[in-house]
Design an enzyme around this catalytic site. Sequence first.
Site, mmCIF file in Angstrom:
data_model
loop_
_atom_site.group_PDB
_atom_site.id
_atom_site.type_symbol
_atom_site.label_atom_id
_atom_site.label_comp_id
_atom_site.label_asym_id
_atom_site.label_seq_id
_atom_site.Cartn_x
_atom_site.Cartn_y
_atom_site.Cartn_z
ATOM 1 N N SER A 61 -4.548 36.903 31.704
ATOM 2 C CA SER A 61 -3.670 38.077 31.607
ATOM 3 C C SER A 61 -2.370 37.762 30.866
ATOM 4 C CB SER A 61 -3.336 38.595 33.007
ATOM 5 O OG SER A 61 -2.356 39.612 32.896
ATOM 6 N N LYS A 103 -9.163 48.451 40.018
ATOM 7 C CA LYS A 103 -8.397 49.682 39.718
ATOM 8 C C LYS A 103 -8.879 50.896 40.530
ATOM 9 C CE LYS A 103 -6.776 48.537 35.085
ATOM 10 N NZ LYS A 103 -6.736 48.879 33.667
ATOM 11 N N ASP A 107 -1.811 53.408 32.374
ATOM 12 C CA ASP A 107 -2.738 53.145 31.257
ATOM 13 C C ASP A 107 -2.841 54.368 30.344
ATOM 14 O OD1 ASP A 107 -3.497 50.510 31.672
ATOM 15 O OD2 ASP A 107 -5.145 51.034 33.020
ATOM 16 N N GLY A 159 -17.339 54.623 25.370
ATOM 17 C CA GLY A 159 -17.184 53.992 26.680
ATOM 18 C C GLY A 159 -16.894 55.033 27.744
ATOM 19 N N GLY A 189 -13.077 52.421 33.187
ATOM 20 C CA GLY A 189 -11.693 52.679 33.578
ATOM 21 C C GLY A 189 -10.798 52.996 32.392
ATOM 22 N N ARG A 218 -23.070 54.287 26.217
ATOM 23 C CA ARG A 218 -24.384 53.636 26.187
ATOM 24 C C ARG A 218 -25.256 54.211 27.293
ATOM 25 N NH1 ARG A 218 -24.202 47.328 27.530
ATOM 26 N NH2 ARG A 218 -23.352 48.217 29.442
ATOM 27 N N GLU A 247 -25.909 58.514 32.235
ATOM 28 C CA GLU A 247 -25.380 59.095 33.479
ATOM 29 C C GLU A 247 -23.861 58.971 33.567
ATOM 30 O OE1 GLU A 247 -26.897 60.997 35.454
ATOM 31 O OE2 GLU A 247 -28.747 60.698 34.302
ATOM 32 N N LYS A 248 -23.372 57.754 33.326
ATOM 33 C CA LYS A 248 -21.937 57.495 33.479
ATOM 34 C C LYS A 248 -21.136 58.287 32.442
ATOM 35 C CE LYS A 248 -19.142 53.371 34.139
ATOM 36 N NZ LYS A 248 -19.141 51.941 33.962
ATOM 37 N N TYR A 305 -7.463 43.919 22.903
ATOM 38 C CA TYR A 305 -6.315 43.344 22.181
ATOM 39 C C TYR A 305 -6.432 41.840 21.961
ATOM 40 C CZ TYR A 305 -4.589 42.382 26.922
ATOM 41 O OH TYR A 305 -4.466 41.967 28.216
ATOM 42 N N GLY A 356 -5.333 47.322 20.536
ATOM 43 C CA GLY A 356 -5.148 47.506 21.980
ATOM 44 C C GLY A 356 -3.815 46.957 22.468
HETATM 45 N N1 LIG Z 1 -5.173 47.601 25.937
HETATM 46 C C1 LIG Z 1 -5.061 47.878 27.204
HETATM 47 O O1 LIG Z 1 -3.975 48.079 27.743
HETATM 48 C C2 LIG Z 1 -6.297 47.961 28.038
HETATM 49 C C3 LIG Z 1 -6.272 48.589 29.273
HETATM 50 C C4 LIG Z 1 -7.467 48.645 30.016
HETATM 51 C C5 LIG Z 1 -8.621 48.080 29.512
HETATM 52 N N2 LIG Z 1 -8.578 47.475 28.290
HETATM 53 C C6 LIG Z 1 -9.794 46.886 27.713
HETATM 54 O O2 LIG Z 1 -10.799 47.893 27.615
HETATM 55 C C7 LIG Z 1 -12.074 47.299 27.768
HETATM 56 C C8 LIG Z 1 -12.874 48.091 28.814
HETATM 57 O O3 LIG Z 1 -12.243 47.976 30.075
HETATM 58 P P1 LIG Z 1 -12.720 48.881 31.310
HETATM 59 O O4 LIG Z 1 -11.842 48.523 32.443
HETATM 60 O O5 LIG Z 1 -12.842 50.297 30.901
HETATM 61 O O6 LIG Z 1 -14.205 48.300 31.566
HETATM 62 P P2 LIG Z 1 -15.376 48.985 32.387
HETATM 63 O O7 LIG Z 1 -14.823 49.897 33.433
HETATM 64 O O8 LIG Z 1 -16.275 47.870 32.803
HETATM 65 O O9 LIG Z 1 -16.159 49.904 31.332
HETATM 66 C C9 LIG Z 1 -16.775 49.363 30.210
HETATM 67 C C10 LIG Z 1 -17.451 50.432 29.401
HETATM 68 O O10 LIG Z 1 -17.914 49.810 28.207
HETATM 69 C C11 LIG Z 1 -19.299 50.052 28.047
HETATM 70 N N3 LIG Z 1 -19.938 48.855 27.488
HETATM 71 C C12 LIG Z 1 -19.849 47.591 27.976
HETATM 72 N N4 LIG Z 1 -20.577 46.762 27.190
HETATM 73 C C13 LIG Z 1 -21.110 47.512 26.222
HETATM 74 C C14 LIG Z 1 -21.944 47.227 25.118
HETATM 75 N N5 LIG Z 1 -22.361 45.977 24.858
HETATM 76 N N6 LIG Z 1 -22.301 48.233 24.290
HETATM 77 C C15 LIG Z 1 -21.876 49.490 24.534
HETATM 78 N N7 LIG Z 1 -21.116 49.841 25.565
HETATM 79 C C16 LIG Z 1 -20.713 48.853 26.406
HETATM 80 C C17 LIG Z 1 -19.845 50.354 29.421
HETATM 81 O O11 LIG Z 1 -20.958 51.184 29.210
HETATM 82 P P3 LIG Z 1 -22.033 51.501 30.387
HETATM 83 O O12 LIG Z 1 -21.427 52.638 31.151
HETATM 84 O O13 LIG Z 1 -23.242 51.842 29.629
HETATM 85 O O14 LIG Z 1 -22.152 50.248 31.183
HETATM 86 C C18 LIG Z 1 -18.682 51.066 30.080
HETATM 87 O O15 LIG Z 1 -18.700 52.436 29.816
HETATM 88 C C19 LIG Z 1 -11.839 45.847 28.158
HETATM 89 O O16 LIG Z 1 -11.990 45.056 27.004
HETATM 90 C C20 LIG Z 1 -10.393 45.826 28.612
HETATM 91 O O17 LIG Z 1 -9.793 44.576 28.396
HETATM 92 C C21 LIG Z 1 -7.459 47.404 27.554
#
Ligand SMILES: NC(=O)c1ccc[n+]([C@@H]2O[C@H](COP(=O)([O-])OP(=O)(O)OC[C@H]3O[C@@H](n4cnc5c(N)ncnc54)[C@H](OP(=O)(O)O)[C@@H]3O)[C@@H](O)[C@H]2O)c1
Length: 386
Positions: free
Chosen positions: A126, A175, A211, A234, A237, A258, A261-262, A321, A342
């Site tokens: 982090s 979260k 966020d 996506g 969260g 991908r 449902e979600k 990022y 990011g």
């Molecule tokens: N810049 C910032 O301030 C900030 C803030 C928060 C998060 N982030 C970044 O955002 C990213 C996602 O975080 P999150 O908390 O949203 O994660 P999360 O809740 O686990 O959600 C991930 C999403 O990405 C999809 N996904 C994962 N692998 C994939 C693949 N290979 N191909 C296509 N879709 C895929 C998943 O699809 P399925 O539903 O099909 O599984 C899901 O919808 C992370 O890299 C995190 O570091 C950045």
Amino acid sequence: MTKNSLDQLRDKIESLDLELLRLLNERASVSLQIGRVKAKDGLDVHDPWREQAIFDYLAKHNKGPLKAGEIQEIFQGIVSISKRLQSAVSSNRSDLQAKSDDVDTSFAVGGKTALYGILGNPVGHSMSPLMHNTAFRLLGLDAIYLPFEVDDLSVALTGMKALNVKGASVTHPFKTQIIGLLDEIDDTAERIGAVNTLVFGKNNVRGANTDWIGAARCLETLLLIQGHRFVVIGAGGAARAVVFGITSKGGTAIVVNRSYEKGRALAEEFDCAFVPLSEIKSIGGDCLVNTTPVGMYPKTDEMPVPREVLGAYKAVADAVYNPLKTLLLKEAEAAGCTVASGLEMFVHQGVEQFRAWTGKEAPIDEMREVVCKRLLNEAHQADQEY
Ligand SMILES: NC(=O)c1ccc[n+]([C@@H]2O[C@H](COP(=O)([O-])OP(=O)(O)OC[C@H]3O[C@@H](n4cnc5c(N)ncnc54)[C@H](OP(=O)(O)O)[C@@H]3O)[C@@H](O)[C@H]2O)c1
């Protein structure tokens, strides 16, 4: 002299040498202690009067067969090595002295230092501690921000209350889970269904979400949100915060995911259209936003959509990022899009956390710069390791 008696004498010499060795090392240890005292009191290692006194003392007690000059010759070597040992102690101390002169003693953790931190698992990667501690130091606040790698969220929260923690960030995978443990939750965090910020009051803990503000400010560096069409890849969260930011500021969001449902559930919740990721080529918009972890270090050679679709957008933003410029952003630039990393989202969500905790305006440029430098440095090290 028989071979047997020569061996016996050599054995005797060997045992005397061992005794001398032990005594020489014992002497060296005492000499080092003297070196430390001299360094502490600022005395010179070289003391010709003391050396002469040693030689005189030994000459006085010498019973032969070695002559006084021979004893002095031997002890000159011993004294010379002792001085070398003492000089090393003294220069170590002056190195430490030089280092301690560089330490910023205007901040030191004390009894009144306010505690902040991040709850997650893992949290080692982090950038939040670096970012928030930089802000605390720049504003001269008596506060510190620590990483807390948590297994049991409920126990961790109870502990934080007991330790009088003032505020915390919440990251993956807590979260959503944290919501059920809070006394109070902001309307926006409730609507988004995720909390990334905790504010500890005297008798309660309030959950908030910054966020979405980070996401909206990041997108606004590219184009006005109102009246524009955003394709969000996506449904996790980060997507929830991004879609909330877009819709609450008058933009149109299309959820692309991908898993059907979600993605569909998120789209329904925010009254948006849903398109499966496999059909991304059939749509377009003003801005494409990646909220999946695809392209994140170490899998930096991946991107969430085929490069051919990028021509259908004016702008592309990535929630990832690390690296600062993902393959998606590189390809988007090559396709003529304006891009946002990011990092912009991350820094803006941090600025809002800082405001919630301290009521103060955070030094955003310095926060961005310190994280940017660290990420570039880490990327450089990774290249070297590779
Ligand atoms: N810049 C910032 O301030 C900030 C803030 C928060 C998060 N982030 C970044 O955002 C990213 C996602 O975080 P999150 O908390 O949203 O994660 P999360 O809740 O686990 O959600 C991930 C999403 O990405 C999809 N996904 C994962 N692998 C994939 C693949 N290979 N191909 C296509 N879709 C895929 C998943 O699809 P399925 O539903 O099909 O599984 C899901 O919808 C992370 O890299 C995190 O570091 C950045």
